[in-house]
Motif scaffolding. Structure first.
Motif, PDB file in Angstrom:
ATOM      1  N   ALA A 205      17.387  14.201 -45.189  1.00  0.00           N
ATOM      2  CA  ALA A 205      18.237  14.006 -44.190  1.00  0.00           C
ATOM      3  C   ALA A 205      19.584  14.798 -44.764  1.00  0.00           C
ATOM      4  CB  ALA A 205      18.577  12.642 -44.123  1.00  0.00           C
ATOM      5  N   ALA A 206      19.646  14.848 -46.071  1.00  0.00           N
ATOM      6  CA  ALA A 206      21.189  15.370 -46.638  1.00  0.00           C
ATOM      7  C   ALA A 206      21.093  15.499 -48.012  1.00  0.00           C
ATOM      8  CB  ALA A 206      22.407  14.475 -46.338  1.00  0.00           C
ATOM      9  N   MET A 207      21.727  16.487 -48.586  1.00  0.00           N
ATOM     10  CA  MET A 207      21.902  16.911 -49.900  1.00  0.00           C
ATOM     11  C   MET A 207      23.268  17.367 -50.308  1.00  0.00           C
ATOM     12  SD  MET A 207      19.140  19.291 -51.993  1.00  0.00           S
ATOM     13  CE  MET A 207      19.068  20.390 -50.603  1.00  0.00           C
ATOM     14  N   HIS A 208      24.073  16.419 -50.978  1.00  0.00           N
ATOM     15  CA  HIS A 208      25.461  16.874 -51.275  1.00  0.00           C
ATOM     16  C   HIS A 208      25.623  16.151 -52.636  1.00  0.00           C
ATOM     17  CE1 HIS A 208      26.338  12.688 -50.455  1.00  0.00           C
ATOM     18  NE2 HIS A 208      25.243  12.575 -49.645  1.00  0.00           N
ATOM     19  N   LYS A 209      26.947  16.423 -52.931  1.00  0.00           N
ATOM     20  CA  LYS A 209      27.604  15.839 -54.093  1.00  0.00           C
ATOM     21  C   LYS A 209      28.553  14.774 -53.660  1.00  0.00           C
ATOM     22  CE  LYS A 209      29.064  18.476 -57.527  1.00  0.00           C
ATOM     23  NZ  LYS A 209      28.125  17.721 -58.511  1.00  0.00           N
ATOM     24  N   HIS A 210      28.661  13.756 -54.584  1.00  0.00           N
ATOM     25  CA  HIS A 210      29.720  12.911 -54.307  1.00  0.00           C
ATOM     26  C   HIS A 210      30.888  12.973 -55.299  1.00  0.00           C
ATOM     27  CE1 HIS A 210      26.742   9.397 -52.971  1.00  0.00           C
ATOM     28  NE2 HIS A 210      26.756  10.440 -52.409  1.00  0.00           N
ATOM     29  N   TRP A 211      30.809  13.612 -56.214  1.00  0.00           N
ATOM     30  CA  TRP A 211      31.886  13.792 -57.344  1.00  0.00           C
ATOM     31  C   TRP A 211      32.091  15.159 -57.635  1.00  0.00           C
ATOM     32  CZ3 TRP A 211      32.999   8.835 -57.663  1.00  0.00           C
ATOM     33  CH2 TRP A 211      31.952   7.937 -57.469  1.00  0.00           C
ATOM     34  N   ILE A 212      33.309  15.434 -58.175  1.00  0.00           N
ATOM     35  CA  ILE A 212      33.957  16.655 -58.625  1.00  0.00           C
ATOM     36  C   ILE A 212      34.166  16.589 -59.830  1.00  0.00           C
ATOM     37  CG2 ILE A 212      34.662  17.578 -56.124  1.00  0.00           C
ATOM     38  CD1 ILE A 212      37.475  16.934 -57.236  1.00  0.00           C
ATOM     39  N   PHE A 213      34.059  17.742 -60.654  1.00  0.00           N
ATOM     40  CA  PHE A 213      34.040  17.701 -62.172  1.00  0.00           C
ATOM     41  C   PHE A 213      33.423  16.709 -62.816  1.00  0.00           C
ATOM     42  CE2 PHE A 213      38.276  18.831 -60.082  1.00  0.00           C
ATOM     43  CZ  PHE A 213      38.296  20.104 -60.238  1.00  0.00           C
ATOM     44  N   ASP A 214      31.987  16.562 -62.646  1.00  0.00           N
ATOM     45  CA  ASP A 214      31.120  15.613 -63.053  1.00  0.00           C
ATOM     46  C   ASP A 214      30.247  16.563 -64.017  1.00  0.00           C
ATOM     47  OD1 ASP A 214      30.014  16.897 -60.773  1.00  0.00           O
ATOM     48  OD2 ASP A 214      28.412  15.232 -60.479  1.00  0.00           O
ATOM     49  N   ARG A 215      29.716  16.214 -65.182  1.00  0.00           N
ATOM     50  CA  ARG A 215      29.071  16.910 -66.045  1.00  0.00           C
ATOM     51  C   ARG A 215      28.136  15.928 -66.695  1.00  0.00           C
ATOM     52  NH1 ARG A 215      30.961  20.423 -63.951  1.00  0.00           N
ATOM     53  NH2 ARG A 215      32.572  22.016 -64.847  1.00  0.00           N
ATOM     54  N   PRO A 216      26.874  15.901 -66.628  1.00  0.00           N
ATOM     55  CA  PRO A 216      26.163  17.233 -65.867  1.00  0.00           C
ATOM     56  C   PRO A 216      26.144  16.938 -64.504  1.00  0.00           C
ATOM     57  CG  PRO A 216      24.629  15.785 -66.874  1.00  0.00           C
ATOM     58  CD  PRO A 216      25.946  15.102 -67.353  1.00  0.00           C
ATOM     59  N   SER A 217      26.077  18.030 -63.560  1.00  0.00           N
ATOM     60  CA  SER A 217      26.436  18.122 -62.307  1.00  0.00           C
ATOM     61  C   SER A 217      25.410  17.093 -61.519  1.00  0.00           C
ATOM     62  CB  SER A 217      26.493  19.217 -61.608  1.00  0.00           C
ATOM     63  OG  SER A 217      26.953  19.243 -60.279  1.00  0.00           O
ATOM     64  N   ILE A 218      25.843  16.276 -60.745  1.00  0.00           N
ATOM     65  CA  ILE A 218      24.828  15.330 -59.958  1.00  0.00           C
ATOM     66  C   ILE A 218      24.648  15.542 -58.499  1.00  0.00           C
ATOM     67  CG2 ILE A 218      24.367  12.908 -59.570  1.00  0.00           C
ATOM     68  CD1 ILE A 218      25.581  12.168 -62.224  1.00  0.00           C
ATOM     69  N   MET A 219      23.517  15.677 -57.945  1.00  0.00           N
ATOM     70  CA  MET A 219      23.436  15.794 -56.632  1.00  0.00           C
ATOM     71  C   MET A 219      22.703  14.729 -55.929  1.00  0.00           C
ATOM     72  SD  MET A 219      24.474  18.729 -55.611  1.00  0.00           S
ATOM     73  CE  MET A 219      23.708  18.839 -54.060  1.00  0.00           C
ATOM     74  N   TYR A 220      23.116  14.205 -54.723  1.00  0.00           N
ATOM     75  CA  TYR A 220      22.553  13.099 -53.853  1.00  0.00           C
ATOM     76  C   TYR A 220      21.486  13.623 -52.778  1.00  0.00           C
ATOM     77  CZ  TYR A 220      25.594  10.776 -57.145  1.00  0.00           C
ATOM     78  OH  TYR A 220      26.393  10.281 -58.118  1.00  0.00           O
ATOM     79  N   ILE A 221      20.517  12.962 -52.699  1.00  0.00           N
ATOM     80  CA  ILE A 221      19.391  13.252 -51.899  1.00  0.00           C
ATOM     81  C   ILE A 221      19.011  12.223 -50.853  1.00  0.00           C
ATOM     82  CG2 ILE A 221      17.058  14.365 -51.653  1.00  0.00           C
ATOM     83  CD1 ILE A 221      18.842  16.221 -52.976  1.00  0.00           C
ATOM     84  N   HIS A 222      19.323  12.404 -49.552  1.00  0.00           N
ATOM     85  CA  HIS A 222      19.006  11.200 -48.713  1.00  0.00           C
ATOM     86  C   HIS A 222      17.638  11.513 -48.137  1.00  0.00           C
ATOM     87  CE1 HIS A 222      23.248   9.421 -48.890  1.00  0.00           C
ATOM     88  NE2 HIS A 222      23.335  10.489 -49.107  1.00  0.00           N
TER      89      HIS A 222
END
Length: 139
Positions: A92-109
């Motif tokens: 349904a969606a794929m996006h980020k919640h945070w900026i300047f995160d390490r490692p970069s994390i994506m959120y999948i709905h």
């Protein structure tokens, strides 16, 4: 016929978490405790690498709306999404919640309408594609 609570317990067992029923919805929350930073600050917040799965009331054929939100490293997204898609679970969606995160994390709905136990098995298969598979339950 199994009760909603019984189905919720099996759902939680399949996903490896402790299920909760809130307002007629079964929830299972899982967390990974992998070092992550946001804005240069280390965080072990459960909101950062959380996995949430839920289903609601069952129709006359034993199906429900199943939903999930999963936070993962960018390098884990493709295999995770492929696993859901090959099992006919919609992304349904794929996006980020945070900026300047390490490692970069994506959120999948993800979402589907089907028997919640079938969905839980599909979700578990997707979770098995992740590099770091040590999960903690919310309770």
């Amino acid at each position: 016929m199994s009760s909603f609570a019984d189905i919720c317990k099996v759902y939680g067992k399949i996903l490896g978490g402790n299920p909760q029923i809130i307002d007629g919805t079964c929830f299972v929350f899982l967390f990974r405790n992998v070092p992550t930073t946001i804005l240069g600050q280390e965080t072990r917040s459960p909101y950062v690498q959380s996995f949430a799965f839920s289903f609601g009331s069952l129709d006359c054929r034993g199906r429900s709306l199943n939903t999930s939100e999963s936070g993962m490293f960018e390098g884990e997204v493709n295999s995770f999404v492929r696993s859901y898609l090959k099992n006919n679970v919609s992304i349904a969606a794929m996006h980020k919640h945070w900026i300047f995160d390490r490692p970069s994390i994506m959120y999948i709905h993800a979402q589907s309408i089907e028997n919640p136990i079938r969905f839980a098995l599909k979700a578990r298969e997707a979770l098995q594609t992740l590099r770091f598979r040590k999960f903690q339950s919310a309770c």
